[in-house]
Design a protein around this motif. Structure first.
Motif, mmCIF file in Angstrom:
data_model
loop_
_atom_site.group_PDB
_atom_site.id
_atom_site.type_symbol
_atom_site.label_atom_id
_atom_site.label_comp_id
_atom_site.label_asym_id
_atom_site.label_seq_id
_atom_site.Cartn_x
_atom_site.Cartn_y
_atom_site.Cartn_z
ATOM 1 N N VAL A 1 0.853 -1.188 0.000
ATOM 2 C CA VAL A 1 0.000 0.000 0.000
ATOM 3 C C VAL A 1 0.891 1.242 0.000
ATOM 4 N N ALA A 2 0.619 2.136 -0.940
ATOM 5 C CA ALA A 2 1.375 3.388 -1.025
ATOM 6 C C ALA A 2 0.427 4.568 -0.848
ATOM 7 N N ILE A 3 0.914 5.593 -0.165
ATOM 8 C CA ILE A 3 0.196 6.859 -0.069
ATOM 9 C C ILE A 3 0.995 7.885 -0.859
ATOM 10 N N ALA A 4 0.323 8.583 -1.754
ATOM 11 C CA ALA A 4 0.981 9.609 -2.565
ATOM 12 C C ALA A 4 0.253 10.929 -2.431
ATOM 13 N N VAL A 5 1.002 12.011 -2.404
ATOM 14 C CA VAL A 5 0.447 13.357 -2.414
ATOM 15 C C VAL A 5 0.913 14.048 -3.689
ATOM 16 N N TRP A 6 0.286 15.166 -4.016
ATOM 17 C CA TRP A 6 0.654 15.915 -5.223
ATOM 18 C C TRP A 6 1.741 16.919 -4.857
ATOM 19 N N GLY A 7 2.967 16.656 -5.302
ATOM 20 C CA GLY A 7 4.080 17.551 -5.045
ATOM 21 C C GLY A 7 4.326 18.479 -6.216
ATOM 22 N N HIS A 8 5.366 19.305 -6.120
ATOM 23 C CA HIS A 8 5.618 20.285 -7.177
ATOM 24 C C HIS A 8 6.087 19.620 -8.482
ATOM 25 N N LEU A 9 6.543 18.357 -8.402
ATOM 26 C CA LEU A 9 6.925 17.629 -9.613
ATOM 27 C C LEU A 9 5.878 16.607 -10.026
ATOM 28 N N GLY A 10 4.823 16.464 -9.227
ATOM 29 C CA GLY A 10 3.779 15.499 -9.536
ATOM 30 C C GLY A 10 3.501 14.577 -8.370
ATOM 31 N N PRO A 11 2.849 13.419 -8.606
ATOM 32 C CA PRO A 11 2.523 12.475 -7.533
ATOM 33 C C PRO A 11 3.787 11.977 -6.842
ATOM 34 N N THR A 12 3.833 12.114 -5.527
ATOM 35 C CA THR A 12 5.029 11.769 -4.764
ATOM 36 C C THR A 12 4.672 10.802 -3.641
ATOM 37 N N VAL A 13 5.378 9.680 -3.561
ATOM 38 C CA VAL A 13 5.125 8.676 -2.528
ATOM 39 C C VAL A 13 5.644 9.182 -1.189
ATOM 40 N N VAL A 14 4.772 9.196 -0.189
ATOM 41 C CA VAL A 14 5.167 9.673 1.146
ATOM 42 C C VAL A 14 5.081 8.562 2.195
ATOM 43 N N ARG A 15 4.492 7.422 1.828
ATOM 44 C CA ARG A 15 4.444 6.289 2.758
ATOM 45 C C ARG A 15 4.294 5.011 1.945
ATOM 46 N N LEU A 16 4.950 3.952 2.419
ATOM 47 C CA LEU A 16 4.869 2.664 1.742
ATOM 48 C C LEU A 16 4.815 1.567 2.793
ATOM 49 N N ASP A 17 3.738 0.774 2.785
ATOM 50 C CA ASP A 17 3.586 -0.359 3.699
ATOM 51 C C ASP A 17 3.671 -1.653 2.894
ATOM 52 N N GLU A 18 4.479 -2.581 3.380
ATOM 53 C CA GLU A 18 4.728 -3.822 2.664
ATOM 54 C C GLU A 18 3.996 -4.998 3.313
ATOM 55 N N PRO A 19 3.557 -5.970 2.509
ATOM 56 C CA PRO A 19 2.886 -7.159 3.046
ATOM 57 C C PRO A 19 3.895 -8.179 3.569
ATOM 58 N N ARG A 20 3.425 -9.382 3.870
ATOM 59 C CA ARG A 20 4.291 -10.410 4.454
ATOM 60 C C ARG A 20 5.349 -10.900 3.470
#
Length: 282
Positions: A123-142
Motif C-alpha cells: 500500500v502506497a500513499i501519494a500526495v501531489w508535489g511540485h513535480l507530480g505524484p510523490t510517494v510519502v508512505r509505503l507499507d509492505e505485506p508479508r
C-alpha cells in the motif's frame, strides 16, 4: 522519522490522572443528548421538534430540554419564524476547529496499515508535489515484492495509475503544468497528451468508477488499484494505491481488494470532513 525526546517535562501527579484499566466514568445524559445533535448533523437541515425527536429515538418532551440546553451554549439555534431547530454557531466553530486539527497523512497512515494487513498487498500513499505524484508512505505485506518504488519516488502523471487518479480529480491547469514539465524532462518538447480523446475517456472512466486500475502496469507483472481521498472542500488531497503480483492480485475494482481499498479511502475522506453527497471540486 519520529523525534527522540532527551527529557520529559515534569508533571504534578495531582494534575495528571494515573493510568487505569478500569472503565472510565460516563455521563449518560450527555450521550443521550448527543443523539439530537447527531440527527441534525445527518439531516443537514433545520427540523421541527417532532421529527427531530423521532430521529433521535426519544419523545418530544424528552428532546426539548436537551435542545434548550444546547441553545443556551450555542450548539443549536431555533428560527423564530419557523420554530425549526438547526445547528448553531458554536457547532460551526467546533467543526472548523476539528478540521484544522486534522492531518490528511496521519489519518491515511492508520488506514494504510489496516489495508495492507487485510488485503495482504503493498500500500502506497501519494500526495501531489511540485513535480507530480510523490510517494510519502509505503507499507509492505508479508511476502517480499520487488518494485521500483520507495518513499520520495515521484511518479509519472499518465504512466502510473496513481498519477492518473490525481489527473482525474485535480484542476486541469495544475495537471497540464506538471504533465508538460514531465514531458519536457523525459521526452523533450510540448505535450498534447491531455487533449487526446482516449486520455479524456480514461479520466472520465476513473471518475465514474471512483478508482484507477492497471494490469501489469506501470511495472510488468504488477497489478494496481488506486483510489482518491478528499477533504472537507471536496478536493483530492492524496491517493491510496494497492499493488501486488499479477498471479495473486487480479485488481478487480469490485473484487475483495477493490472493496477494501474503497472502504479505507472513504473512511479517511469522512474523517477529513468530506460529504459523499457533496460535489467534488476540480
Amino acid at each position: 522519522m519520529p523525534r527522540t525526546r532527551t527529557s520529559e517535562p515534569a508533571h504534578d501527579s495531582a494534575d495528571t490522572p494515573a493510568p487505569s484499566s478500569k472503565p472510565q466514568r460516563r455521563i449518560q445524559s450527555i450521550e443521550v443528548g448527543v443523539r439530537v445533535l447527531q440527527a441534525l448533523v445527518e439531516q443537514r437541515r433545520a427540523l421541527p421538534l417532532k421529527e427531530l425527536a423521532a430521529l433521535a429515538d426519544m419523545p418530544p418532551a424528552k428532546a426539548h430540554p436537551y435542545l434548550v440546553s444546547f441553545m443556551n451554549v450555542g450548539l443549536v439555534q431555533q428560527n423564530p419564524a419557523t420554530s425549526l431547530y438547526g445547528l448553531g454557531p458554536m457547532a460551526l466553530q467546533m467543526g472548523l476547529a476539528a478540521l484544522q486539527q486534522l492531518d490528511a497523512l496521519s489519518e491515511a497512515s492508520d488506514e494504510a496499515v489496516r489495508l495492507c494487513t487485510e488485503a495482504d498487498l503493498s500500500v502506497a500513499i501519494a500526495v501531489w508535489g511540485h513535480l507530480g505524484p510523490t510517494v510519502v508512505r509505503l507499507d509492505e505485506p508479508r511476502y517480499p515484492m520487488h518494485v521500483n518504488m520507495r518513499v520520495g519516488t515521484v511518479m509519472s502523471v499518465f504512466n502510473t495509475i496513481t498519477g492518473r487518479v490525481f489527473a482525474a480529480y485535480l484542476p486541469e491547469k495544475m495537471v497540464r503544468s506538471v504533465l508538460e514539465d514531465e514531458h519536457r524532462r523525459v521526452v523533450g518538447g510540448a505535450s498534447v497528451a491531455f487533449d487526446a480523446p482516449e486520455v479524456q475517456q480514461m479520466l472520465a472512466d476513473i471518475r465514474a468508477s471512483g478508482m484507477g486500475r492497471g494490469l501489469s502496469q506501470p511495472q510488468p507483472g504488477i497489478n494496481t488499484l488506486s483510489a482518491p481521498v478528499f477533504d472537507a472542500d471536496g478536493k483530492v488531497v492524496l491517493v491510496l494505491t494497492v499493488f501486488g503480483p499479477q498471479g495473486v492480485f487480479a485488481a478487480g475494482i469490485d473484487g475483495k481488494e477493490g472493496q477494501l481499498l474503497r472502504m479505507h479511502a472513504e473512511a479517511v475522506s469522512r474523517r477529513l470532513g468530506f460529504d459523499p453527497g457533496a460535489k467534488i471540486k476540480q
